[in-house]
Design a protein around this motif. Structure first.
Motif, PDB file in Angstrom:
ATOM      1  N   ARG A 209      37.422  38.088  52.358  1.00  0.00           N
ATOM      2  CA  ARG A 209      36.618  39.314  52.253  1.00  0.00           C
ATOM      3  C   ARG A 209      35.270  39.160  52.950  1.00  0.00           C
ATOM      4  NH1 ARG A 209      37.257  41.872  46.172  1.00  0.00           N
ATOM      5  NH2 ARG A 209      39.530  41.674  45.963  1.00  0.00           N
ATOM      6  N   LEU A 210      34.719  37.952  52.915  1.00  0.00           N
ATOM      7  CA  LEU A 210      33.432  37.700  53.567  1.00  0.00           C
ATOM      8  C   LEU A 210      33.579  37.409  55.057  1.00  0.00           C
ATOM      9  CD1 LEU A 210      31.842  35.429  50.807  1.00  0.00           C
ATOM     10  CD2 LEU A 210      31.011  37.690  51.486  1.00  0.00           C
ATOM     11  N   GLY A 211      34.801  37.294  55.530  1.00  0.00           N
ATOM     12  CA  GLY A 211      35.019  37.010  56.940  1.00  0.00           C
ATOM     13  C   GLY A 211      34.720  35.569  57.329  1.00  0.00           C
ATOM     14  N   LEU A 212      34.869  34.644  56.399  1.00  0.00           N
ATOM     15  CA  LEU A 212      34.592  33.238  56.688  1.00  0.00           C
ATOM     16  C   LEU A 212      35.825  32.561  57.263  1.00  0.00           C
ATOM     17  CD1 LEU A 212      32.636  32.269  53.432  1.00  0.00           C
ATOM     18  CD2 LEU A 212      31.702  32.971  55.645  1.00  0.00           C
ATOM     19  N   ALA A 251      34.782  38.166  37.353  1.00  0.00           N
ATOM     20  CA  ALA A 251      33.457  37.574  37.211  1.00  0.00           C
ATOM     21  C   ALA A 251      33.366  36.240  37.930  1.00  0.00           C
ATOM     22  CB  ALA A 251      33.122  37.404  35.726  1.00  0.00           C
ATOM     23  N   ILE A 252      34.378  35.398  37.770  1.00  0.00           N
ATOM     24  CA  ILE A 252      34.339  34.073  38.403  1.00  0.00           C
ATOM     25  C   ILE A 252      34.449  34.202  39.915  1.00  0.00           C
ATOM     26  CG2 ILE A 252      35.549  31.864  38.575  1.00  0.00           C
ATOM     27  CD1 ILE A 252      36.310  32.271  35.604  1.00  0.00           C
ATOM     28  N   ALA A 253      35.260  35.136  40.402  1.00  0.00           N
ATOM     29  CA  ALA A 253      35.358  35.358  41.844  1.00  0.00           C
ATOM     30  C   ALA A 253      34.037  35.851  42.413  1.00  0.00           C
ATOM     31  CB  ALA A 253      36.472  36.359  42.144  1.00  0.00           C
ATOM     32  N   ALA A 254      33.304  36.660  41.645  1.00  0.00           N
ATOM     33  CA  ALA A 254      32.001  37.138  42.109  1.00  0.00           C
ATOM     34  C   ALA A 254      31.027  35.979  42.277  1.00  0.00           C
ATOM     35  CB  ALA A 254      31.439  38.165  41.119  1.00  0.00           C
ATOM     36  N   VAL A 255      31.014  35.053  41.315  1.00  0.00           N
ATOM     37  CA  VAL A 255      30.143  33.880  41.431  1.00  0.00           C
ATOM     38  C   VAL A 255      30.546  33.034  42.629  1.00  0.00           C
ATOM     39  CG1 VAL A 255      29.438  31.738  40.303  1.00  0.00           C
ATOM     40  CG2 VAL A 255      29.615  33.844  38.976  1.00  0.00           C
ATOM     41  N   ASP A 335      23.763  37.998  46.422  1.00  0.00           N
ATOM     42  CA  ASP A 335      24.254  39.071  45.547  1.00  0.00           C
ATOM     43  C   ASP A 335      24.859  40.201  46.376  1.00  0.00           C
ATOM     44  OD1 ASP A 335      23.329  37.645  43.390  1.00  0.00           O
ATOM     45  OD2 ASP A 335      21.512  38.844  43.119  1.00  0.00           O
ATOM     46  N   GLU A 336      24.165  40.566  47.452  1.00  0.00           N
ATOM     47  CA  GLU A 336      24.649  41.658  48.301  1.00  0.00           C
ATOM     48  C   GLU A 336      25.979  41.288  48.954  1.00  0.00           C
ATOM     49  OE1 GLU A 336      23.105  44.412  52.072  1.00  0.00           O
ATOM     50  OE2 GLU A 336      21.951  42.671  51.399  1.00  0.00           O
ATOM     51  N   GLY A 337      26.105  40.023  49.380  1.00  0.00           N
ATOM     52  CA  GLY A 337      27.362  39.585  49.969  1.00  0.00           C
ATOM     53  C   GLY A 337      28.509  39.695  48.982  1.00  0.00           C
ATOM     54  N   ALA A 338      28.269  39.303  47.724  1.00  0.00           N
ATOM     55  CA  ALA A 338      29.312  39.420  46.709  1.00  0.00           C
ATOM     56  C   ALA A 338      29.662  40.886  46.457  1.00  0.00           C
ATOM     57  CB  ALA A 338      28.851  38.752  45.414  1.00  0.00           C
ATOM     58  N   TYR A 343      33.004  42.594  44.899  1.00  0.00           N
ATOM     59  CA  TYR A 343      32.809  41.984  43.582  1.00  0.00           C
ATOM     60  C   TYR A 343      31.544  42.523  42.908  1.00  0.00           C
ATOM     61  CZ  TYR A 343      36.208  38.624  45.405  1.00  0.00           C
ATOM     62  OH  TYR A 343      37.326  38.029  45.939  1.00  0.00           O
ATOM     63  N   ARG A 344      31.201  43.767  43.162  1.00  0.00           N
ATOM     64  CA  ARG A 344      29.981  44.330  42.594  1.00  0.00           C
ATOM     65  C   ARG A 344      30.032  44.316  41.055  1.00  0.00           C
ATOM     66  NH1 ARG A 344      26.261  47.690  44.895  1.00  0.00           N
ATOM     67  NH2 ARG A 344      27.700  48.022  46.646  1.00  0.00           N
TER      68      ARG A 344
END
Length: 413
Positions: A209-212, A251-255, A335-338, A343-344
């Motif tokens: 999702r982050l394009g890594l 929640a864990i995926a957001a972290v 936070d914005e990336g998550a 994962y807001r």
């Protein structure tokens, strides 16, 4: 091109020897963000990520700013004591000898000092002594090398700056190369088979999702305190984080996504470089801070503060404020990336659950730097969706302890 997240990733256990330390070139490659074309570009981006904070730490450590604070305290005490004791013994007030003839000011000071039993005189002496001592300390540290010649002064100052930068770079290389062993000593371990089956799909999904193009090595710390930490080539997840949310994936995926942004942006490298250039302060702050915070003996805590207070003050009131702007920006970006990766809701749930940041300090220095994290309420505000209401109390916040209600009758005599 689709990112390669195969089953041979170092976060997934395969046998008892997988993940052991290898050659230097391998250690500089495994686990680093692949969005950087080479190791040099990666390290350079981390070093120059927070120039203001690094320069502040460099000046504070290598131009001996704590020594100037010590001299300021000594002058403040000496001049304050002298200002308190000298007038009663000599029936003279030195300050009034200087300003006594000034209109209005002289009369006002004369009346105020005469009616204060020496307290005002002592306070003025403390203030003047602190200023004079600090300026004398700064002059002694910065201008001392210039006493012989301008060339000698500039060469000494420039040499101190270069030495601090070199030590900072060497410290970054040390942290990168020895990071796995350092984390193992501090309690981190590899994932078990069951942990890998649960965590790694979350890591891979967040990375997609982050394009890594790749992900760092993931480790587990068995401590029951909720937390997660991004390092230069690793992410460490505390067992307490999964227990806190009962293995709730969102929640864990957001972290995890939050920590991946830190890792990708080079925030751990930047932090390591600042610690490196401030190595004298770092060693004292980390060791003395650990002693101050961990010992149960109040006498030892008091002695630790009395001996090392110039370093504590320098870090807390100079280095940390200069780090704060970059630290807050890094947290908001993570936070914005998550949030942008989907994962807001999970990120808001995590932040609402913890009154303080879940990225606490693991030693005295890191604890001081982490104190500059933005307040969770402001981070929650930035994660709000437009047009949606978020009333207090937050539905994801922990239940507050209710006061004990005493029932029965009582009689007041």
């Amino acid at each position: 091109m689709e990112p390669d997240f195969g089953t041979n990733h170092p976060g997934i256990p395969t046998n008892g020897t997988h993940g052991a330390l290898g050659p230097v070139t391998e250690q500089l490659t495994i686990g680093r963000p692949a969005n950087h074309p080479n190791v040099i570009t990666w390290i350079k981006s981390g070093i120059f990520r927070n120039v203001r904070g690094a320069l502040t730490a460099l000046v504070a450590a290598w131009f001996y700013l704590p020594a100037a604070l010590t001299l300021a305290a000594f002058f403040a005490f000496a001049l304050g004591a002298a200002s308190f004791l000298y007038p009663p013994l000599t029936q003279r007030i030195p300050l009034l000898d200087l300003v006594g003839d000034l209109p209005l000011i002289g009369d006002a000071l004369n009346n105020m000092i005469a009616n204060s039993s020496g307290v005002v005189s002592a306070l003025i002496g403390v203030a003047l002594g602190a200023i004079a001592g600090f300026l004398a300390g700064v002059w002694w540290v910065f201008m001392g090398p210039f006493r012989d010649s301008m060339v000698s002064g500039f060469s000494t100052s420039f040499g101190s700056l270069i030495l601090g930068i070199i030590i900072g770079i060497l410290y970054v290389l040390y942290r990168v190369l020895a990071e796995r062993k350092i984390l193992q000593i501090s309690g981190a371990r590899r994932l078990s088979r069951r942990e890998a089956q649960y965590i790694m799909p979350l890591v891979f999904e967040a990375a997609r999702r982050l394009g890594l193009p790749n992900v760092p090595t993931v480790l587990i710390d068995d401590t029951r305190e909720p937390g997660a930490f991004a390092y230069t080539r690793h992410i460490v997840i505390n067992q307490g984080l999964m227990d806190e949310f009962n293995y709730e994936r969102e929640a864990i995926a957001a972290v995890i996504a939050h920590e991946l942004v830190h890792w990708r942006n080079g925030d751990p490298l930047s932090s390591a470089f600042v610690r490196g250039v401030a190595l004298p302060l770092y060693l004292v702050q980390a060791s003395a801070g650990w002693l101050r915070d961990r010992t149960q003996n109040s006498v030892l805590r008091f002695l630790a503060w009395c001996v090392f207070w110039p370093v504590f003050v320098t870090v807390q009131y100079l280095v940390v404020p200069m780090q704060a702007a970059d630290s807050r920006r890094a947290e908001y970006l993570a936070d914005e990336g998550a949030a942008l990766s989907g994962y807001r809701a999970g990120m808001r749930k995590v932040l609402a659950r913890f009154r303080e940041s879940f990225e606490g300090g693991r030693n005295g220095w890191v604890a001081a730097i982490c104190a500059s994290h933005p307040p969770n309420e402001l981070r929650l505000e930035r994660l709000e969706e437009p047009g949606r209401q978020y009333p207090l109390p937050d539905e994801d916040a922990p239940a507050l302890a209710l006061p004990v209600v005493l029932t029965g009758t009582s009689r007041l005599d």
